[in-house]
Design a protein around this motif. Structure first.
Motif, PDB file in Angstrom:
ATOM      1  N   ARG A 154      16.806  -4.195   1.664  1.00 48.39           N
ATOM      2  CA  ARG A 154      15.427  -4.401   2.126  1.00 48.39           C
ATOM      3  C   ARG A 154      14.800  -3.125   2.673  1.00 48.39           C
ATOM      4  O   ARG A 154      15.485  -2.304   3.299  1.00 48.39           O
ATOM      5  CB  ARG A 154      15.408  -5.441   3.237  1.00 48.39           C
ATOM      6  N   ALA A 155      13.491  -2.998   2.455  1.00 47.85           N
ATOM      7  CA  ALA A 155      12.701  -1.944   3.091  1.00 47.85           C
ATOM      8  C   ALA A 155      11.692  -2.614   4.014  1.00 47.85           C
ATOM      9  O   ALA A 155      11.096  -3.624   3.645  1.00 47.85           O
ATOM     10  CB  ALA A 155      11.970  -1.114   2.042  1.00 47.85           C
ATOM     11  N   ILE A 156      11.545  -2.075   5.208  1.00 46.40           N
ATOM     12  CA  ILE A 156      10.575  -2.617   6.157  1.00 46.40           C
ATOM     13  C   ILE A 156       9.628  -1.491   6.548  1.00 46.40           C
ATOM     14  O   ILE A 156      10.066  -0.443   7.035  1.00 46.40           O
ATOM     15  CB  ILE A 156      11.275  -3.203   7.391  1.00 46.40           C
ATOM     16  N   LEU A 157       8.344  -1.707   6.254  1.00 45.48           N
ATOM     17  CA  LEU A 157       7.357  -0.646   6.461  1.00 45.48           C
ATOM     18  C   LEU A 157       6.252  -1.138   7.378  1.00 45.48           C
ATOM     19  O   LEU A 157       5.820  -2.288   7.270  1.00 45.48           O
ATOM     20  CB  LEU A 157       6.707  -0.245   5.125  1.00 45.48           C
ATOM     21  N   SER A 158       5.792  -0.264   8.275  1.00 42.12           N
ATOM     22  CA  SER A 158       4.603  -0.590   9.061  1.00 42.12           C
ATOM     23  C   SER A 158       3.596   0.532   8.887  1.00 42.12           C
ATOM     24  O   SER A 158       3.983   1.689   8.653  1.00 42.12           O
ATOM     25  CB  SER A 158       4.952  -0.763  10.538  1.00 42.12           C
ATOM     26  N   MET A 159       2.316   0.183   8.968  1.00 36.97           N
ATOM     27  CA  MET A 159       1.250   1.184   8.787  1.00 36.97           C
ATOM     28  C   MET A 159      -0.060   0.625   9.336  1.00 36.97           C
ATOM     29  O   MET A 159      -0.190  -0.592   9.484  1.00 36.97           O
ATOM     30  CB  MET A 159       1.113   1.538   7.306  1.00 36.97           C
ATOM     31  N   PRO A 160      -1.020   1.500   9.628  1.00 38.76           N
ATOM     32  CA  PRO A 160      -2.296   0.998  10.152  1.00 38.76           C
ATOM     33  C   PRO A 160      -2.988   0.072   9.149  1.00 38.76           C
ATOM     34  O   PRO A 160      -2.872   0.266   7.944  1.00 38.76           O
ATOM     35  CB  PRO A 160      -3.131   2.265  10.350  1.00 38.76           C
TER      36      PRO A 160
END
Ligand SMILES: [Zn+2]
Length: 315
Positions: free
Chosen positions: A185-191
């Motif tokens: 899994r990849a977990i990404l956060s961004m505005p």
């Protein structure tokens, strides 16, 4: 010029932005693709320009290695109220192999190690070398390069507020696909450019952050970008640190003149007494927890300022 995400050729200018934190010279048009609604900063961001930008304008760290503390576990009501789950590392289970791209001073690496993980980091800021030398973490100092790792190697890859900084996000996602194990899994956060903050605060929104933030994903453009890599989006939500709203009020109250550094963000500018009082009052207001409740409300409605993507590599 084609849209990096969908190859579309029709744009409109959303607004003109400039560095309202550190005063990097220049005014940049923000364009929105008419097809996939991806918003991006127009300009030629060569690696030379980016090096100048980050080494001469981003504040030099005053970080003291002796004060290094790994992140701690956070659960319960207070963690929820603070929006702690906005940090991607908090979604990684124990005893897995994980890569944190953009790992800052390695606070997440210490957290994962304490939880039995095999931990790797990537960080462009040279200051992390002092932590690596002291604690022996496995960190690549520089930009993310998937060729440094075996294929199908990681259970988890995380990027907390990083993908918006890269010049070619599809290439970054392709690199992540290559090094993730099948089922990883990849977990990404961004505005979140579609959130309430950008709509209400307009040009004063803290997350324009030109010219450091180059990409603002719509859900359509993120879907397209992820689909190009063979990865799958499992879940999308907005989870926002409550502290961001405190920063937003201070940013609004101390907004700098065009292309001048901000007294709040830049370490080089001296504050006047009035500015110090304003910041103090806003920090006191933050203690009322009203910012926290407003942030939780907009997150619950899906219009929070930070969006999170939970992505999986198919088996
Ligand atoms: Zn597009």
């Amino acid at each position: 010029m084609n849209c990096l995400i969908c190859n579309g050729q029709e744009y409109k200018i959303v607004r003109f932005v400039y560095d309202d934190r550190y005063g990097y010279p220049g005014i940049f048009p923000l364009l929105k693709c008419e097809n996939c609604r991806h918003v991006f900063l127009q300009g030629e961001f060569s690696s030379d320009l980016l090096r100048d930008l980050y080494s001469n304008y981003y504040p030099r760290s005053t970080f003291n290695v002796e004060n290094y503390q790994p992140y701690r576990e956070a659960h319960g009501f207070k963690a929820w109220l603070d929006g702690k789950k906005s940090a991607t590392f908090r979604w990684v289970p124990r005893n897995v192999r994980v890569l944190d791209i953009g790992c800052g001073f390695g606070e997440s690496l210490g957290y994962h190690l304490a939880r039995g993980c095999d931990v790797y980091g990537v960080e462009a800021d040279e200051n992390i070398r002092r932590i690596v030398d002291k604690l022996g973490y496995k960190v690549h100092v520089g930009l993310f390069d998937p060729n440094l790792y075996p294929e199908d190697y990681f259970d988890y890859v995380t990027m907390s507020q990083v993908l918006e900084h890269v010049t070619n996000p599809v290439q970054t996602l392709q690199g992540i696909e290559k090094i993730l194990k099948p089922g990883g899994r990849a977990i990404l956060s961004m505005p979140n450019v579609s959130g309430w903050g950008s709509r209400i605060f307009g040009k004063y929104w803290i997350n324009w952050h030109a010219p450091y933030h180059l990409q603002f994903f719509s859900q359509v453009s993120m879907n397209l970008a992820v689909n190009k890599t063979g990865l799958i989006i499992e879940k999308v939500s907005t989870i926002t640190p409550s502290a961001w709203l405190n920063y937003q009020w201070i940013h609004l109250a101390t907004y700098p003149k065009k292309c001048a550094p901000s007294i709040f963000w830049s370490l080089d500018v001296k504050k006047t007494r009035i500015q110090k009082v304003i910041i103090k009052l806003l920090n006191l207001f933050h203690l009322t927890k009203i910012n926290h409740l407003v942030t939780r409300l907009f997150d619950a409605l899906g219009y929070g300022d930070s969006q999170m993507y939970f992505i999986r590599k198919p088996l």
